[in-house]
Scaffold this active site. Structure first.
Site, short mmCIF file in Angstrom:
data_model
loop_
_atom_site.label_atom_id
_atom_site.label_comp_id
_atom_site.label_asym_id
_atom_site.label_seq_id
_atom_site.Cartn_x
_atom_site.Cartn_y
_atom_site.Cartn_z
N GLN A 1 5.74 -6.61 -0.83
CA GLN A 1 5.43 -5.31 -1.43
C GLN A 1 6.23 -4.18 -0.79
O GLN A 1 6.62 -3.22 -1.46
CB GLN A 1 3.93 -5.02 -1.29
CG GLN A 1 3.44 -3.80 -2.06
CD GLN A 1 2.48 -2.96 -1.24
OE1 GLN A 1 2.87 -2.34 -0.27
NE2 GLN A 1 1.22 -2.98 -1.64
N GLN B 1 -0.69 6.40 -0.70
CA GLN B 1 -0.27 7.65 -0.07
C GLN B 1 0.02 8.73 -1.11
O GLN B 1 0.58 8.45 -2.17
CB GLN B 1 0.98 7.40 0.77
CG GLN B 1 0.68 6.73 2.08
CD GLN B 1 1.89 6.61 2.99
OE1 GLN B 1 2.25 5.52 3.39
NE2 GLN B 1 2.48 7.73 3.32
N SER C 1 0.04 0.38 -3.85
CA SER C 1 0.71 0.34 -2.56
C SER C 1 -0.30 0.11 -1.44
O SER C 1 -0.94 -0.95 -1.39
CB SER C 1 1.52 1.62 -2.35
OG SER C 1 2.36 1.53 -1.21
N LEU C 2 -0.50 1.07 -0.54
CA LEU C 2 -1.50 0.93 0.52
C LEU C 2 -2.86 0.58 -0.05
O LEU C 2 -3.63 -0.20 0.56
CB LEU C 2 -1.56 2.24 1.31
CG LEU C 2 -2.54 2.44 2.47
CD1 LEU C 2 -3.95 2.79 2.02
CD2 LEU C 2 -2.60 1.22 3.38
N HIS D 1 9.11 1.07 -0.73
CA HIS D 1 9.29 0.09 -1.80
C HIS D 1 10.76 -0.01 -2.25
O HIS D 1 11.04 -0.19 -3.43
CB HIS D 1 8.35 0.39 -2.98
CG HIS D 1 6.93 0.48 -2.55
ND1 HIS D 1 6.23 -0.61 -2.07
CD2 HIS D 1 6.07 1.53 -2.48
CE1 HIS D 1 5.01 -0.23 -1.74
NE2 HIS D 1 4.89 1.07 -1.97
N ARG E 1 1.44 -0.89 10.01
CA ARG E 1 2.27 -0.83 8.80
C ARG E 1 2.88 0.56 8.64
O ARG E 1 4.07 0.72 8.36
CB ARG E 1 1.41 -1.18 7.59
CG ARG E 1 2.11 -1.17 6.23
CD ARG E 1 1.09 -1.52 5.16
NE ARG E 1 1.66 -1.66 3.83
CZ ARG E 1 1.73 -0.68 2.93
NH1 ARG E 1 1.31 0.55 3.25
NH2 ARG E 1 2.23 -0.90 1.72
#
Length: 315
Positions: free
Chosen positions: A248, A10, A91-92, A200, A116
């Site tokens: 994560q 993102q 991340s993503l 996170h 998610r």
């Protein structure tokens, strides 16, 4: 030559992304159309026309970036690009890497990241959580500032992006206190990040629990090539993948460690597949990163450059 593909998370999205790549490579539109069927709305139109605030909504950003990264990868494969030796994502982007490595079906992943994004967005009420980038301060100093500020509220180091660049996340007031403490410790700048939640961080644990339940319903297999997880370990089995994607959400992304591991593995070329150049820039800031040949795939011209730069090597 040994290459690695990396996929952004993102923040890399923008209205109009991948427009020239789609004009040159039909697989781009078909990848977005496949996602639109799952989502129930026209994802390509959203990415090309906006409105920007909808594209930046986490529930829509995550499918958009998954589709963009997968489309760039498919365009590479359609042009017989040299297969990489390994993959990673921020991340993503970690889920995008798993899709492109054959561990998760693309359509299933689109539905997964939509879910998610929704639970991440809902985990903390709007305005109660925040993130900030800390620039020009050692990791240990950032961690100490967070510990100092978290005596009231929650704030932790959330993204170790490169030496001297760490993102922190937590409750809004605690993030403000930590940023102030970082400046007192010598940080060059602290920059509030325009995100919808404290990603996170421990505040994402409720979202992670919901994601863990959802992951039990998703067919997952071992990836066809190595994929690094958020903590610079390997995703090497379905059980490890499910556990890693769960953990994560409420643990820091150690991107600088992932890049160091990629370099230590003998990688010579890195290709960022998807919109923007965020990861390409971060790769160069890690020790040894300037010795790598770094490419991006976010348009027809950058695809051509990456194909030429990585031609003739061995994975």
């Amino acid at each position: 030559m040994k290459s690695a593909f990396v996929f952004p998370g993102q923040g890399s999205q923008s209205v109009g992304m991948l427009a020239t790549l789609a004009q040159a490579e039909p697989v781009v539109r078909s990848t977005f159309d496949e996602a639109s069927t799952v989502l129930g709305y026209d994802l390509w139109r959203l990415c090309q026309e906006g409105p920007e605030d909808q594209l930046n909504s986490t529930e829509r950003t995550q499918p958009a970036l998954l589709a963009a990264g997968t489309a760039a990868w498919r365009a590479w494969c359609a042009r017989d690009g040299q297969p990489p030796a390994l993959m990673a994502g921020h991340s993503l982007g970690e889920i995008t890497a798993l899709v492109c490595a054959g561990a998760i079906d693309y359509s299933a992943a689109v539905a997964l990241v939509q879910f998610r994004g929704r639970v991440m967005q809902q985990a903390v009420p709007a305005g109660q959580g925040a993130m900030a980038a800390i620039l020009g301060l050692a990791d240990a100093e950032v961690e100490a500032a967070c510990a100092e500020a978290s005596q009231e509220g929650v704030v932790v180091a959330a993204n170790y992006n490169s030496p001297g660049q760490v993102a922190i996340a937590g409750t809004a007031a605690a993030v403000d206190r930590a940023a102030t403490a970082c400046r007192a410790r010598g940080a060059k700048r602290t920059v509030p990040l325009p995100v919808s939640g404290p990603f996170h961080s421990p505040l994402m644990k409720p979202a992670a629990e919901q994601l863990r339940e959802r992951l039990r319903e998703v067919d997952i297999c071992a990836p066809r090539l190595p994929v690094y997880a958020f903590d610079a370990t390997w995703h090497d089995s379905p059980q490890v993948i499910r556990d890693g994607l769960y953990r994560q959400l409420f643990n820091p992304v150690r991107w600088s460690s992932i890049v160091a591991a990629i370099i230590a593995a003998g990688t010579t070329h890195v290709v960022e597949a998807g919109p923007g150049k965020v990861l390409a820039g971060l790769v160069r800031r890690v020790e040894g990163g300037r010795n790598l040949a770094v490419f991006t795939i976010d348009g027809a011209d950058t695809l051509a450059s990456a194909l030429a730069g990585c031609a003739g090597g061995e994975a």
